[in-house]
Motif scaffolding. Structure first.
Motif, PDB file in Angstrom:
ATOM      1  N   TYR A 142       0.078  -9.377  -1.858  1.00 53.35           N
ATOM      2  CA  TYR A 142      -0.343  -8.035  -2.262  1.00 53.35           C
ATOM      3  C   TYR A 142      -0.857  -8.120  -3.701  1.00 53.35           C
ATOM      4  O   TYR A 142      -1.989  -7.781  -3.990  1.00 53.35           O
ATOM      5  CB  TYR A 142       0.830  -7.064  -2.121  1.00 53.35           C
ATOM      6  CG  TYR A 142       0.547  -5.642  -2.524  1.00 53.35           C
ATOM      7  CD1 TYR A 142      -0.669  -5.037  -2.233  1.00 53.35           C
ATOM      8  CD2 TYR A 142       1.508  -4.886  -3.186  1.00 53.35           C
ATOM      9  CE1 TYR A 142      -0.920  -3.721  -2.600  1.00 53.35           C
ATOM     10  CE2 TYR A 142       1.266  -3.571  -3.547  1.00 53.35           C
ATOM     11  CZ  TYR A 142       0.046  -2.990  -3.251  1.00 53.35           C
ATOM     12  OH  TYR A 142      -0.193  -1.686  -3.612  1.00 53.35           O
ATOM     13  N   TYR A 164       2.710  -8.727   1.124  1.00 54.73           N
ATOM     14  CA  TYR A 164       2.580  -8.026   2.390  1.00 54.73           C
ATOM     15  C   TYR A 164       3.311  -8.859   3.443  1.00 54.73           C
ATOM     16  O   TYR A 164       3.017 -10.050   3.597  1.00 54.73           O
ATOM     17  CB  TYR A 164       1.111  -7.917   2.805  1.00 54.73           C
ATOM     18  CG  TYR A 164       0.306  -6.856   2.111  1.00 54.73           C
ATOM     19  CD1 TYR A 164       0.735  -5.531   2.066  1.00 54.73           C
ATOM     20  CD2 TYR A 164      -0.927  -7.164   1.551  1.00 54.73           C
ATOM     21  CE1 TYR A 164      -0.044  -4.550   1.466  1.00 54.73           C
ATOM     22  CE2 TYR A 164      -1.706  -6.190   0.953  1.00 54.73           C
ATOM     23  CZ  TYR A 164      -1.266  -4.885   0.914  1.00 54.73           C
ATOM     24  OH  TYR A 164      -2.036  -3.912   0.320  1.00 54.73           O
ATOM     25  N   ASN A 220       6.490  -5.490   1.315  1.00 59.64           N
ATOM     26  CA  ASN A 220       6.176  -4.237   1.992  1.00 59.64           C
ATOM     27  C   ASN A 220       5.355  -4.505   3.243  1.00 59.64           C
ATOM     28  O   ASN A 220       4.749  -5.577   3.388  1.00 59.64           O
ATOM     29  CB  ASN A 220       5.448  -3.273   1.044  1.00 59.64           C
ATOM     30  CG  ASN A 220       4.001  -3.646   0.839  1.00 59.64           C
ATOM     31  OD1 ASN A 220       3.173  -3.505   1.735  1.00 59.64           O
ATOM     32  ND2 ASN A 220       3.664  -4.112  -0.365  1.00 59.64           N
ATOM     33  N   SER A 221       5.320  -3.499   4.109  1.00 59.38           N
ATOM     34  CA  SER A 221       4.477  -3.551   5.310  1.00 59.38           C
ATOM     35  C   SER A 221       3.528  -2.360   5.330  1.00 59.38           C
ATOM     36  O   SER A 221       3.229  -1.808   6.387  1.00 59.38           O
ATOM     37  CB  SER A 221       5.345  -3.569   6.583  1.00 59.38           C
ATOM     38  OG  SER A 221       6.097  -4.750   6.674  1.00 59.38           O
ATOM     39  N   HIS A 254       0.472  -2.332   4.965  1.00 59.48           N
ATOM     40  CA  HIS A 254      -0.779  -2.676   5.649  1.00 59.48           C
ATOM     41  C   HIS A 254      -0.626  -2.581   7.163  1.00 59.48           C
ATOM     42  O   HIS A 254      -1.613  -2.701   7.896  1.00 59.48           O
ATOM     43  CB  HIS A 254      -1.200  -4.091   5.263  1.00 59.48           C
ATOM     44  CG  HIS A 254      -0.201  -5.147   5.648  1.00 59.48           C
ATOM     45  ND1 HIS A 254       1.141  -5.054   5.327  1.00 59.48           N
ATOM     46  CD2 HIS A 254      -0.330  -6.300   6.336  1.00 59.48           C
ATOM     47  CE1 HIS A 254       1.779  -6.115   5.804  1.00 59.48           C
ATOM     48  NE2 HIS A 254       0.903  -6.884   6.416  1.00 59.48           N
ATOM     49  N   SER A 292      -1.242  -9.790   6.410  1.00 56.69           N
ATOM     50  CA  SER A 292      -0.061 -10.154   5.637  1.00 56.69           C
ATOM     51  C   SER A 292      -0.431 -11.271   4.662  1.00 56.69           C
ATOM     52  O   SER A 292      -1.418 -11.975   4.850  1.00 56.69           O
ATOM     53  CB  SER A 292       1.060 -10.613   6.571  1.00 56.69           C
ATOM     54  OG  SER A 292       1.499  -9.554   7.404  1.00 56.69           O
TER      55      SER A 292
END
Length: 308
Positions: free
Chosen positions: A92, A204, A247-248, A250, A89
């Protein structure tokens, strides 16, 4: 419908069909400088000055500030031991916005002249150039073109229909020759325009739902909340609603990037009114210092809130 994550942020971005307004009076906040951890200050300085076109505004020890003639956009700290590591995290990418077509063409021309690797992408609603700094931190140059966008088509794959009636992929290759037609200033030694600015951040996060709630608590306005795609983005009250994206992709519940790795150290949000700042401070836990109020989002990303 399943949407590839590398295309999805562009689609959501297009769905908002918004106009970019730098310093719009209707927006309650703008971004201050973003602070980065890097492994080598000398390499970073060459990147931000020669490749991006920013001015070296100040340098002291292992820290340097870069930006336009009038504002600092990026602060680099030589504190990292390793390059950017994927799967964590944190940041990004972040975007430097060009105010118009000639300035976007100058960004492109500088990359071409220096033979620097980049990815040119046409999202119909925007034109983008993606590149990495020497440590692998992703940077985006953006020109907003919402006037070209009509709708998203999902039948038979994800596509974009423009106002010209042409249907394109969500991430079409950008026509570089067309961009270069707007180029007026070919001198790559001239710095980027004073009207260029840090226009959006994409993070992230370990949990989209929790982070979406947090950023709404500090005043941001939900634009798209799509947990099925592990994505959300929020605006600051103006016509452009993609100020913060999360966003997640990853992976859920992924830890924050290790402190010894290159990446984002922290970023700053400048509130345009004391009322809006106080409302944000009332909703989150803060640590006050001389340069503002320090806050951590649910993932652990650090941000500073202050009055512009």
């Amino acid at each position: 419908m399943l949407v590839p994550t590398e295309e999805f942020s562009s689609i959501v971005y297009a769905m908002s069909n918004t106009n970019q307004i730098n310093g719009s009076s209707s927006e309650f906040a703008t971004f201050g400088a973003i602070h980065l951890n890097n492994t080598n200050l000398e390499k970073s300085a060459l990147f931000w000055t020669d490749i991006v076109g920013m001015k070296l505004k100040k340098s002291s020890g292992k820290t340097a500030e870069f930006g336009t003639e009038t504002q600092t956009l990026v602060v680099v700290h030589e504190t990292a031991k390793t390059h950017f590591q994927k799967g964590y995290s944190g940041l990004y990418h972040f975007a430097i916005h060009a105010p118009n077509e000639p300035e976007f063409a100058r960004m492109l021309n500088r990359l071409i002249v220096h033979n620097y690797t980049f990815s040119p992408t046409d999202h119909t609603a925007s034109k983008s150039l993606y590149l990495d700094d020497p440590d692998g931190i992703n940077v985006e140059f953006t020109l907003e073109t919402p006037e070209r966008f009509k709708r998203v088509i999902t039948e038979g794959g994800l596509k974009m229909e423009g106002t010209d009636g042409i249907i394109r992929s969500a991430s079409e290759r950008l026509d570089l020759n067309n961009i270069m037609k707007a180029l007026k200033d070919k001198d790559v030694n001239n710095p980027i325009s004073n009207d260029s600015y840090l226009g959006h951040l994409h993070l992230y996060v370990d949990n989209v739902k929790n982070s979406n709630v947090f950023y709404k608590q500090i005043g941001y306005i939900e634009s798209n909340y799509l947990p099925q795609y592990m994505f959300a983005d929020l605006g600051a009250g103006g016509n452009y609603t993609h100020r913060l994206a999360i966003n997640s992709w990853h992976g859920m519940n992924r830890p924050l990037v290790p402190i010894e790795s290159a990446g984002m150290k922290h970023f700053q949000i400048n509130y345009n009114s004391k009322k809006k700042l106080n409302q944000a401070l009332h909703n989150v836990s803060v640590h006050e210092e001389d340069n503002g109020y320090w806050v951590k989002d649910p993932t652990g990303n650090t941000l500073i809130l202050k009055l512009a």
